[in-house]
Design a protein around this motif. Structure first.
Motif, short mmCIF file in Angstrom:
data_model
loop_
_atom_site.label_atom_id
_atom_site.label_comp_id
_atom_site.label_asym_id
_atom_site.label_seq_id
_atom_site.Cartn_x
_atom_site.Cartn_y
_atom_site.Cartn_z
N GLY A 198 0.80 -1.22 0.00
CA GLY A 198 0.00 0.00 0.00
C GLY A 198 0.83 1.27 0.00
N MET A 199 2.12 1.13 0.28
CA MET A 199 3.01 2.29 0.28
C MET A 199 3.15 2.86 -1.12
SD MET A 199 7.05 2.30 1.31
CE MET A 199 8.13 3.66 0.86
N LEU A 217 2.18 -3.71 -4.18
CA LEU A 217 0.99 -4.57 -4.14
C LEU A 217 1.24 -5.81 -3.30
CD1 LEU A 217 -0.21 -4.50 -7.87
CD2 LEU A 217 -1.07 -3.14 -5.95
N SER A 218 2.49 -6.29 -3.29
CA SER A 218 2.81 -7.53 -2.57
C SER A 218 4.30 -7.56 -2.24
CB SER A 218 2.44 -8.76 -3.41
OG SER A 218 2.86 -9.96 -2.78
N THR A 219 4.62 -8.24 -1.15
CA THR A 219 6.03 -8.49 -0.81
C THR A 219 6.34 -9.98 -0.86
OG1 THR A 219 5.47 -8.59 1.55
CG2 THR A 219 6.14 -6.44 0.67
N LEU A 234 8.98 -8.62 -4.75
CA LEU A 234 8.19 -7.42 -4.56
C LEU A 234 7.39 -7.19 -5.83
CD1 LEU A 234 10.84 -4.97 -3.03
CD2 LEU A 234 9.23 -6.47 -1.82
N GLN A 235 6.10 -6.88 -5.67
CA GLN A 235 5.27 -6.55 -6.83
C GLN A 235 4.79 -5.12 -6.67
OE1 GLN A 235 1.61 -8.72 -7.24
NE2 GLN A 235 1.06 -7.76 -9.18
N THR A 236 5.04 -4.31 -7.70
CA THR A 236 4.61 -2.92 -7.66
C THR A 236 3.59 -2.64 -8.76
OG1 THR A 236 6.36 -2.13 -9.16
CG2 THR A 236 6.87 -2.19 -6.79
N GLU A 237 2.83 -1.58 -8.55
CA GLU A 237 1.95 -1.05 -9.59
C GLU A 237 2.48 0.33 -9.95
OE1 GLU A 237 -2.54 -1.58 -10.07
OE2 GLU A 237 -2.38 0.39 -9.09
N ASP A 238 2.85 0.50 -11.21
CA ASP A 238 3.45 1.74 -11.68
C ASP A 238 2.50 2.47 -12.62
OD1 ASP A 238 5.48 -0.18 -10.81
OD2 ASP A 238 6.96 1.26 -11.53
N PHE A 239 2.43 3.79 -12.46
CA PHE A 239 1.54 4.59 -13.32
C PHE A 239 2.04 6.02 -13.37
CE2 PHE A 239 -0.01 4.49 -9.00
CZ PHE A 239 -0.36 5.80 -8.72
N TYR A 251 7.83 -6.88 -11.11
CA TYR A 251 8.23 -7.87 -10.11
C TYR A 251 9.74 -7.78 -9.92
CZ TYR A 251 3.58 -9.88 -10.92
OH TYR A 251 2.22 -10.06 -11.04
N TYR A 252 10.16 -7.68 -8.66
CA TYR A 252 11.58 -7.56 -8.33
C TYR A 252 12.00 -8.73 -7.44
CZ TYR A 252 10.95 -2.70 -9.86
OH TYR A 252 10.64 -1.57 -10.59
N ALA A 253 13.08 -9.40 -7.83
CA ALA A 253 13.60 -10.53 -7.07
C ALA A 253 14.88 -10.13 -6.36
CB ALA A 253 13.87 -11.72 -8.00
N ALA A 254 15.04 -10.62 -5.13
CA ALA A 254 16.23 -10.30 -4.35
C ALA A 254 17.48 -10.79 -5.06
CB ALA A 254 16.12 -10.93 -2.96
N GLY A 255 18.50 -9.95 -5.08
CA GLY A 255 19.77 -10.30 -5.70
C GLY A 255 19.82 -10.09 -7.20
N ILE A 256 18.67 -9.81 -7.82
CA ILE A 256 18.60 -9.63 -9.27
C ILE A 256 18.10 -8.24 -9.64
CG2 ILE A 256 17.54 -10.41 -11.42
CD1 ILE A 256 19.47 -12.43 -10.41
N GLY A 257 16.96 -7.87 -9.08
CA GLY A 257 16.27 -6.65 -9.48
C GLY A 257 15.02 -7.00 -10.25
#
Length: 278
Positions: A198-199, A217-219, A234-239, A251-257
């Protein structure tokens, strides 16, 4: 709210200016039929531009309501920044190249994001320079230089970009280019150290040019891409208010981005296919 109102006024004025410019060109056409058709097209374009101004205004009001009415002006103290960007979800280690691909209606889009060993000092902060090239069926269509820095808390800040669009091997526009501290532009967070669902946070800020916003949206999301399968992403919503209604899920994965980008309206998927370490 006041800033959004003034931006709407500017947008309307720009649309009116373009209308009068087009009308002047129409009057130079040789026949009455051509002049009439040209005038009608100019008026239709004007109405479309006004509708876009209204949509952007409403989108900005929504962002202001969610982020708060205070002016966006982050305090940047160079002493609070470090020289290495090692945030697990947005690491930028020089020599690393992330490769992405997606199928589009125009063809195969191939993207390479290379972390260079070059730096650029912006607002007194030494930023890492990242080179991003976009190919469409082996033809260069975009080349961008992005500048990032990480603070002592682990937040990765976005300080600007030089964005070049190409056609037939030639630069045709620099739209989207901005640099923190220039013409009222401010840096934004490309990856906060904290990841509360929600941040909401600004990724960049230059009115009319760079207004990307994202929220978590999700961690604990999962993503399956050509490069592999990832959990606890991590899942974000971008606009952005510049394109109301256009949404991306990243979607961002640890150690990768970033490993995956999805456009919900079309289902288009930009997938990580390789990571190259020099």
């Amino acid at each position: 709210g006041e800033s959004a109102h003034q931006t709407r006024m500017s947008c309307r004025a720009e649309a009116a200016s373009e209308l009068w410019s087009q009308r002047a060109k129409c009057r130079n056409l040789p026949s009455l039929v051509e002049r009439g058709a040209c005038m009608a097209d100019a008026l239709n374009e004007y109405q479309t531009a006004l509708e876009s101004c209204a949509d952007q205004y409403e989108a900005r009001l929504d962002v202001c309501a969610r982020l708060g009415p205070a002016a966006y002006s982050p305090a940047i103290l160079p002493a609070n920044f470090v020289t290495v960007i090692d945030n697990p979800f947005h690491p930028l280690i020089p020599g690393t190249t992330r490769v992405y691909e997606q199928l589009t209606a125009e063809g195969l889009e191939h993207i390479e994001v290379h972390v260079t060993d070059r730096t650029k000092t912006i607002l007194g902060v030494e930023c890492v320079e990242v080179e991003d090239i976009v190919m469409l069926d082996d033809e260069l269509i975009e080349s961008t230089l992005d500048w990032f820095a990480q603070d002592v808390a682990g937040n990765v800040w976005y300080f600007g970009e030089l964005s070049m669009d190409f056609e037939d091997g030639r630069v045709v526009t620099l739209d989207g280019t901005w640099e923190a501290g220039q013409d009222g532009a401010s840096p934004g967070l490309i990856m906060p150290a904290q990841h509360g669902v929600g941040m909401l946070y600004r990724q960049e800020f230059l009115v009319g040019e760079a207004e990307d916003v994202a929220g978590f949206l999700s961690t604990s999301a999962s993503a399956v891409v050509a490069y592999g399968s990832f959990v606890n992403c991590l899942q974000t919503e971008d606009f952005t208010a510049l394109s109301p209604g256009s949404i991306e899920h990243k979607y961002y994965a640890a150690g990768i981005g970033k490993v995956l980008e999805i456009k919900p309206d079309s289902g288009a998927r930009l997938e990580l296919i390789d990571v190259i370490y020099e």
